[in-house]
Scaffold this active site. Structure first.
Site, PDB file in Angstrom:
ATOM      1  N   MET A  55      27.514 -25.862  23.506  1.00  0.00           N
ATOM      2  CA  MET A  55      28.499 -24.803  23.791  1.00  0.00           C
ATOM      3  C   MET A  55      29.447 -24.611  22.620  1.00  0.00           C
ATOM      4  SD  MET A  55      27.925 -23.885  26.990  1.00  0.00           S
ATOM      5  CE  MET A  55      29.295 -23.566  28.082  1.00  0.00           C
ATOM      6  N   ILE A 334     -21.174 -35.560 -27.738  1.00  0.00           N
ATOM      7  CA  ILE A 334     -22.425 -34.790 -27.836  1.00  0.00           C
ATOM      8  C   ILE A 334     -22.515 -34.181 -29.241  1.00  0.00           C
ATOM      9  CG2 ILE A 334     -23.758 -32.856 -26.908  1.00  0.00           C
ATOM     10  CD1 ILE A 334     -22.272 -33.261 -24.250  1.00  0.00           C
ATOM     11  N   ASN A 341     -22.630 -23.975 -27.463  1.00  0.00           N
ATOM     12  CA  ASN A 341     -21.763 -22.904 -26.960  1.00  0.00           C
ATOM     13  C   ASN A 341     -21.978 -21.605 -27.730  1.00  0.00           C
ATOM     14  OD1 ASN A 341     -20.371 -23.961 -24.766  1.00  0.00           O
ATOM     15  ND2 ASN A 341     -18.840 -24.969 -26.060  1.00  0.00           N
ATOM     16  N   ASP A 350     -21.255 -25.598 -20.376  1.00  0.00           N
ATOM     17  CA  ASP A 350     -20.760 -26.274 -19.172  1.00  0.00           C
ATOM     18  C   ASP A 350     -21.896 -26.968 -18.425  1.00  0.00           C
ATOM     19  OD1 ASP A 350     -18.226 -25.493 -19.714  1.00  0.00           O
ATOM     20  OD2 ASP A 350     -18.068 -23.978 -18.121  1.00  0.00           O
ATOM     21  N   GLU A 376     -16.356 -32.308 -25.315  1.00  0.00           N
ATOM     22  CA  GLU A 376     -17.692 -32.900 -25.160  1.00  0.00           C
ATOM     23  C   GLU A 376     -17.643 -34.414 -25.325  1.00  0.00           C
ATOM     24  OE1 GLU A 376     -16.555 -31.010 -27.597  1.00  0.00           O
ATOM     25  OE2 GLU A 376     -17.562 -31.360 -29.516  1.00  0.00           O
TER      26      GLU A 376
HETATM   27 MG   LIG Z   1      31.434 -27.223  22.349  1.00  0.00          MG
END
Ligand SMILES: [Mg+2]
Length: 469
Positions: A55, A334, A341, A350, A376
């Site tokens: 309240m 590698i 590539n 990939d 790689e």
């Molecule tokens: Mg109150």
């Protein structure tokens, strides 16, 4: 246990009473005299728990609670409504607004403290999960969406294990919960009940305090201490407000209680509240695991990444220090990867990386670590191996790659080769550091490239050289 508590009440005298009770238990207390002030404070510095007067002029406690529970940033903060109203319909209204608990004025000390402690314990657990998540995103892992506190429509079909010896109570529970379509299982003995919980097939436990008192509390304590059921929400049913037993129950870790006569809406809402918290914990854990996953693995090849490799090698070296055992590190590159590539495109590049990852994994033991350092470049760490063993394994890997036929996306095949620098983690006298090992393997790799590629070269750490001299 300590925690930050925000008390909200329009009457300063009421604030004082609660504040002194909680402050004397070493809680860190702040206060607000209106709903709006409370909301402002929560946004500035979220408390662990909120004690909210119902309240109040302008904005009442229900409204404040609804606003807090609708905001994803504050929805998880437990709210205890403090009210002079003892009416059932007021409790229901509060539960619907998302309140976690009620205390009736004048507030009973024991109830206040046990409720506060049990809710703070829960909050601390949730916070630790959030911190884990933040830590992993702080390490540079992409921040995922904020984990939202679950809403009502996410809660259905809760698997509930109910300990019920009383058929009348059982029928009541069944009819009250039938609307929500939860899956209820009933057990008539404590033994069967705890065995059932151990199967991990339940989301929640419903336990009556009615007949056994202390024995029921021992059972709850066992549920809480078992690793399998540690996080399982427990809701207790009590015939009357047995202050001491209920306070003890909450201290043991019982999550909530319902007093008889059971009101259908109240039990439904309390179950839903517990189910939401459980789901929230699960979502936080999953989110953490997912981000850990992202943080430690390489997205393309699914191998461990450099970060994990560093941590792994450090742990291994720490374990080895002072022991007469060594491991081998090989850095693998590698040959002429750039031309793959350039000639066939990045998709082909990939594909080669992914196939290389598989090949390295297949050619090593489960206990060996295969990781991608980037580009790689790969590493293999062979646990418990002399340099001689490491060299043999490196040569085996090199030949496996040399003999493999890689298929091209656009049709046709190709072969590739790798160069390897291999080194060992220590001598009889000394364990090297991670950096020393990586440097030694790198120098060896460079020599392998320089000498014509497709070969393995052994590298010694600076320290090893000094020892050899
Ligand atoms: Mg109150």
């Amino acid at each position: 246990m300590t925690g930050r508590i925000l008390i909200v009440d329009d009457r300063v005298a009421n604030l004082g009473v609660l504040e002194s009770k909680l402050a004397s238990e070493y809680f860190d207390v702040t206060t607000a005299t209106s709903g709006q002030k409370a909301l402002d404070l929560v946004n500035q510095q979220p408390p662990d728990i909120i004690l909210l007067d119902v309240m109040m002029p302008d904005m009442d406690g229900y409204q404040v609670c609804e606003i807090l529970k609708k905001n994803p940033k504050t929805a998880h903060i437990p709210v205890i409504m403090v009210t002079a109203l003892g009416e059932l319909k007021d409790r229901i209204r509060g539960l619907q607004a998302g309140a976690d608990e009620f205390l009736t004025k004048p507030v009973h000390d024991l109830q206040l403290l046990s409720r506060v402690r049990s809710l703070i314990r829960l909050k601390v657990l949730m916070d630790s999960l959030k911190i884990q998540r933040m830590a992993s995103s702080g390490l540079g892992i992409p921040e995922e969406q904020l984990v939202a506190f679950p809403t009502d429509d996410q809660i259905h079909g809760v698997r509930m294990a109910c300990l019920m010896e009383d058929d009348v109570l059982r029928e009541k529970i069944e009819s009250f919960l039938s609307v929500d379509k939860h899956n209820l299982s009933f057990f008539t003995s404590m033994d069967a009940f705890s065995k059932a919980l151990d199967t991990r097939k339940y989301d929640m436990a419903l336990v009556p305090l009615i007949f056994h008192g202390e024995e029921t509390l021992r059972l709850c304590s066992q549920i809480r201490s078992s690793p399998v059921t540690r996080h399982l929400p427990i809701i207790m049913i009590s015939q009357d407000l047995r202050e001491n037993l209920l306070a003890k129950a909450l201290d043991i870790g019982v999550n909530d209680y319902i007093l008889e006569p059971i009101e259908p809406n109240e039990i439904r809402l309390r179950i839903r509240t517990q189910a939401k918290r459980l789901l929230y914990q699960k979502l936080l854990r999953l989110s953490h695991e997912k981000s850990m996953d992202l943080s430690l693995t390489d997205e393309l090849t699914k191998l461990y990444n450099r970060r994990y490799f560093n941590a792994h090698l450090d742990a291994l070296l720490q374990m080895e220090s002072g022991q007469r055992r060594s491991s081998c590190l090989m850095i693998i590159d590698i040959d002429h990867f750039k031309s793959i590539n350039d000639t066939f495109g990045h998709d082909q590049g990939d594909k080669v990386l992914v196939e290389m990852a598989r090949l390295l994994q297949m050619s090593t033991r489960d206990s060996d670590l295969v990781a991608r350092l980037g580009g790689e470049e790969f590493v293999v760490v062979v646990d418990n191996a002399t340099l001689g063993t490491g060299l043999r394994i490196a040569e085996r890997l090199r030949r496996a790659v040399e003999n493999k036929v890689f298929s091209l996306i656009q049709g046709g095949t190709m072969t590739i080769s790798i160069s390897i620098g291999v080194t060992v983690s220590g001598t009889d006298k000394e364990t090297f550091t991670r950096d020393q090992m990586i440097k030694a393997a790198d120098v060896a790799l460079y020599q392998a490239k320089h000498a014509g590629r497709n070969r393995t070269v052994v590298g010694y750490s600076e320290v090893a050289k000094a020892v050899a001299v």
